[in-house]
Design a protein around this motif. Structure first.
Motif, short mmCIF file in Angstrom:
data_model
loop_
_atom_site.label_atom_id
_atom_site.label_comp_id
_atom_site.label_asym_id
_atom_site.label_seq_id
_atom_site.Cartn_x
_atom_site.Cartn_y
_atom_site.Cartn_z
N ASP A 251 -3.34 12.85 -4.92
CA ASP A 251 -4.16 13.72 -5.77
C ASP A 251 -5.18 12.90 -6.54
O ASP A 251 -6.27 13.36 -6.83
CB ASP A 251 -3.29 14.49 -6.75
CG ASP A 251 -2.46 15.54 -6.06
OD1 ASP A 251 -1.40 15.92 -6.62
OD2 ASP A 251 -2.85 15.98 -4.97
N GLN A 252 -4.78 11.68 -6.92
CA GLN A 252 -5.64 10.84 -7.73
C GLN A 252 -5.51 9.39 -7.32
O GLN A 252 -4.42 8.91 -6.98
CB GLN A 252 -5.31 10.99 -9.23
CG GLN A 252 -6.26 10.24 -10.13
CD GLN A 252 -6.27 10.77 -11.55
OE1 GLN A 252 -5.41 11.54 -11.94
NE2 GLN A 252 -7.27 10.36 -12.31
N VAL A 253 -6.64 8.68 -7.36
CA VAL A 253 -6.67 7.24 -7.11
C VAL A 253 -7.40 6.59 -8.28
O VAL A 253 -8.48 7.04 -8.66
CB VAL A 253 -7.40 6.91 -5.79
CG1 VAL A 253 -7.64 5.43 -5.66
CG2 VAL A 253 -6.60 7.44 -4.60
N ASN A 254 -6.76 5.58 -8.85
CA ASN A 254 -7.37 4.84 -9.96
C ASN A 254 -7.67 3.42 -9.52
O ASN A 254 -6.82 2.74 -8.97
CB ASN A 254 -6.41 4.81 -11.16
CG ASN A 254 -6.13 6.20 -11.69
OD1 ASN A 254 -7.04 6.97 -11.97
ND2 ASN A 254 -4.85 6.53 -11.83
N VAL A 255 -8.91 3.00 -9.79
CA VAL A 255 -9.36 1.67 -9.36
C VAL A 255 -10.18 1.04 -10.49
O VAL A 255 -10.90 1.75 -11.20
CB VAL A 255 -10.23 1.78 -8.09
CG1 VAL A 255 -10.76 0.42 -7.68
CG2 VAL A 255 -9.45 2.41 -6.96
N ALA A 256 -10.09 -0.25 -10.62
CA ALA A 256 -10.93 -0.96 -11.58
C ALA A 256 -12.28 -1.27 -10.92
O ALA A 256 -12.36 -1.54 -9.71
CB ALA A 256 -10.26 -2.26 -12.01
N GLU A 257 -13.33 -1.19 -11.72
CA GLU A 257 -14.67 -1.47 -11.20
C GLU A 257 -14.71 -2.85 -10.56
O GLU A 257 -14.18 -3.82 -11.10
CB GLU A 257 -15.69 -1.38 -12.33
CG GLU A 257 -17.14 -1.48 -11.86
CD GLU A 257 -18.14 -1.26 -12.98
OE1 GLU A 257 -17.83 -1.66 -14.12
OE2 GLU A 257 -19.21 -0.68 -12.72
N GLY A 258 -15.36 -2.92 -9.39
CA GLY A 258 -15.46 -4.18 -8.67
C GLY A 258 -14.36 -4.40 -7.66
O GLY A 258 -14.50 -5.24 -6.76
N ASN A 259 -13.28 -3.65 -7.78
CA ASN A 259 -12.18 -3.78 -6.81
C ASN A 259 -12.45 -2.88 -5.60
O ASN A 259 -13.17 -1.89 -5.69
CB ASN A 259 -10.85 -3.38 -7.46
CG ASN A 259 -10.31 -4.48 -8.34
OD1 ASN A 259 -10.93 -5.53 -8.50
ND2 ASN A 259 -9.15 -4.24 -8.94
N PRO A 260 -11.82 -3.21 -4.48
CA PRO A 260 -11.97 -2.33 -3.31
C PRO A 260 -11.20 -1.03 -3.53
O PRO A 260 -10.21 -0.99 -4.26
CB PRO A 260 -11.34 -3.14 -2.17
CG PRO A 260 -10.44 -4.10 -2.83
CD PRO A 260 -11.03 -4.42 -4.17
N LEU A 261 -11.70 0.04 -2.91
CA LEU A 261 -11.01 1.32 -3.03
C LEU A 261 -10.73 1.90 -1.64
O LEU A 261 -11.48 1.64 -0.68
CB LEU A 261 -11.84 2.32 -3.85
CG LEU A 261 -13.15 2.87 -3.25
CD1 LEU A 261 -12.91 4.10 -2.38
CD2 LEU A 261 -14.14 3.22 -4.36
N THR A 262 -9.65 2.64 -1.58
CA THR A 262 -9.29 3.39 -0.37
C THR A 262 -8.85 4.78 -0.76
O THR A 262 -8.01 4.92 -1.66
CB THR A 262 -8.16 2.69 0.42
OG1 THR A 262 -8.57 1.40 0.82
CG2 THR A 262 -7.79 3.51 1.65
N VAL A 263 -9.39 5.78 -0.11
CA VAL A 263 -8.94 7.16 -0.28
C VAL A 263 -8.42 7.62 1.09
O VAL A 263 -9.16 7.59 2.08
CB VAL A 263 -10.08 8.08 -0.76
CG1 VAL A 263 -9.56 9.50 -0.97
CG2 VAL A 263 -10.70 7.55 -2.05
N LYS A 264 -7.17 8.04 1.10
CA LYS A 264 -6.50 8.28 2.37
C LYS A 264 -6.69 9.70 2.91
O LYS A 264 -6.78 10.66 2.16
CB LYS A 264 -5.01 8.00 2.23
CG LYS A 264 -4.71 6.54 1.92
CD LYS A 264 -3.21 6.31 1.78
CE LYS A 264 -2.92 4.86 1.45
NZ LYS A 264 -1.48 4.62 1.23
#
Lengths: 117, 113
Positions: free
Chosen positions: A9-22
Motif C-alpha cells: 500500500d505504501q513505500v517509503n524511501v529516502a531521497e537519493g536512494n533507489p526505489l522499487t514499486v512492485k
C-alpha cells in the motif's frame, strides 16, 4: 481473468536512494503492461509501457520497469528517488480477452510512494 | 497540445437526481474510455468507445448509467436516479488506438448527498 496486484500500500524511501514499486499480474497470453502516476487532485499520467521486446523499459522522469515473465512481475524502479516523486502509482494490464479488442485497462489498487528528504 | 478535458471538475447532487459528465478527448483520438475511481482504489473500467459506437460497455454497473459519443469526439456519461454509492471520481481517457497508452483527464468528482 486478467488481474493486477500491487502488494504494498505504501513505500517509503529516502531521497537519493533507489526505489522499487512492485507489481505482479495474471493474464492469459502475452501481457500489455503500463505504469501510471497520480498526483493529488490530478489525473493519471502515463509513465511507461511494455508491449514486447526488451524486458527493461525506460519511461518518463527517469523511471524504468523490468518485465519478468517467469515471475509475472513488472516492478517500477528508479535509481535515485526525488521528493517530487512522492505520489500514487498504479500498475495496469490491458485486458485482451477474446471478446475485448478495445484495450480497456485493469488497474492495481495503487501504491503510495513517499520520498523523504 | 491540449490534453483530455472534463467538465465539471466537481459535481454535488442529491440522491435521485440526474447528472451528466462531459469528456473532451485529445483531438484525433478515436478511442475513448470512461473509468470510475473510488477512494483508495484503482480506476475501474466503465465503457469504451471506438469512434461513435460503444464497443464495450461491460463495466457499466447497471442501467442507470449510459454514455454517448454522437460525433466521435466529445462524450457524455449520464447517470440517472443517482445513489450515494455513485459518489466517486469519474475519469475519462483517450488514445490513438487500443494498443496505445491512454491519456487521462483530471476527472470529475461526483458527490451524491
Amino acid at each position: 481473468a486478467q488481474s493486477v496486484a500491487q502488494p504494498e500500500d505504501q513505500v517509503n524511501v529516502a531521497e537519493g536512494n533507489p526505489l522499487t514499486v512492485k507489481c505482479t499480474y495474471s493474464v492469459s497470453g502475452n501481457p500489455y503492461l503500463f505504469w501510471y502516476v497520480q498526483y493529488p487532485n490530478r489525473g493519471l499520467q502515463f509513465l511507461l509501457k511494455y508491449i514486447t521486446g526488451d524486458n527493461l523499459v525506460k519511461g518518463s522522469y527517469g523511471f524504468e520497469a523490468e518485465f519478468n515473465k517467469s515471475q509475472t512481475s513488472f516492478h517500477l524502479k528508479k535509481p535515485s528517488a526525488l521528493v517530487s516523486d512522492s505520489a500514487l502509482y498504479f500498475c495496469a494490464v490491458r485486458d485482451i480477452t477474446f471478446h475485448n479488442q478495445g484495450g480497456k485497462l485493469i488497474f492495481g489498487q495503487g501504491t503510495e510512494l513517499s520520498v523523504k528528504p | 497540445g491540449a490534453g483530455v478535458s472534463q467538465t465539471p471538475s466537481n459535481k454535488v447532487t442529491e440522491k435521485g437526481k440526474y447528472v451528466e459528465l462531459r469528456c473532451d478527448p485529445i483531438s484525433g483520438h478515436t478511442a475513448l474510455y470512461w473509468y470510475r475511481q473510488s477512494l483508495g482504489q484503482g480506476p475501474e473500467f466503465l465503457i469504451y468507445f471506438q469512434g461513435t459506437g460503444a464497443a464495450d460497455d461491460s463495466g457499466l454497473p447497471n442501467d442507470r448509467f449510459f454514455a454517448v459519443r454522437p460525433e466521435g469526439s466529445v462524450s457524455t456519461l449520464k447517470i440517472q436516479r443517482t445513489e450515494r454509492g455513485d459518489s466517486a471520481v469519474y475519469l475519462c481517457a483517450s488514445s490513438s488506438g487500443p494498443s496505445n497508452e491512454q491519456f487521462f483527464g483530471p476527472g470529475t468528482r461526483l458527490t451524491v448527498l
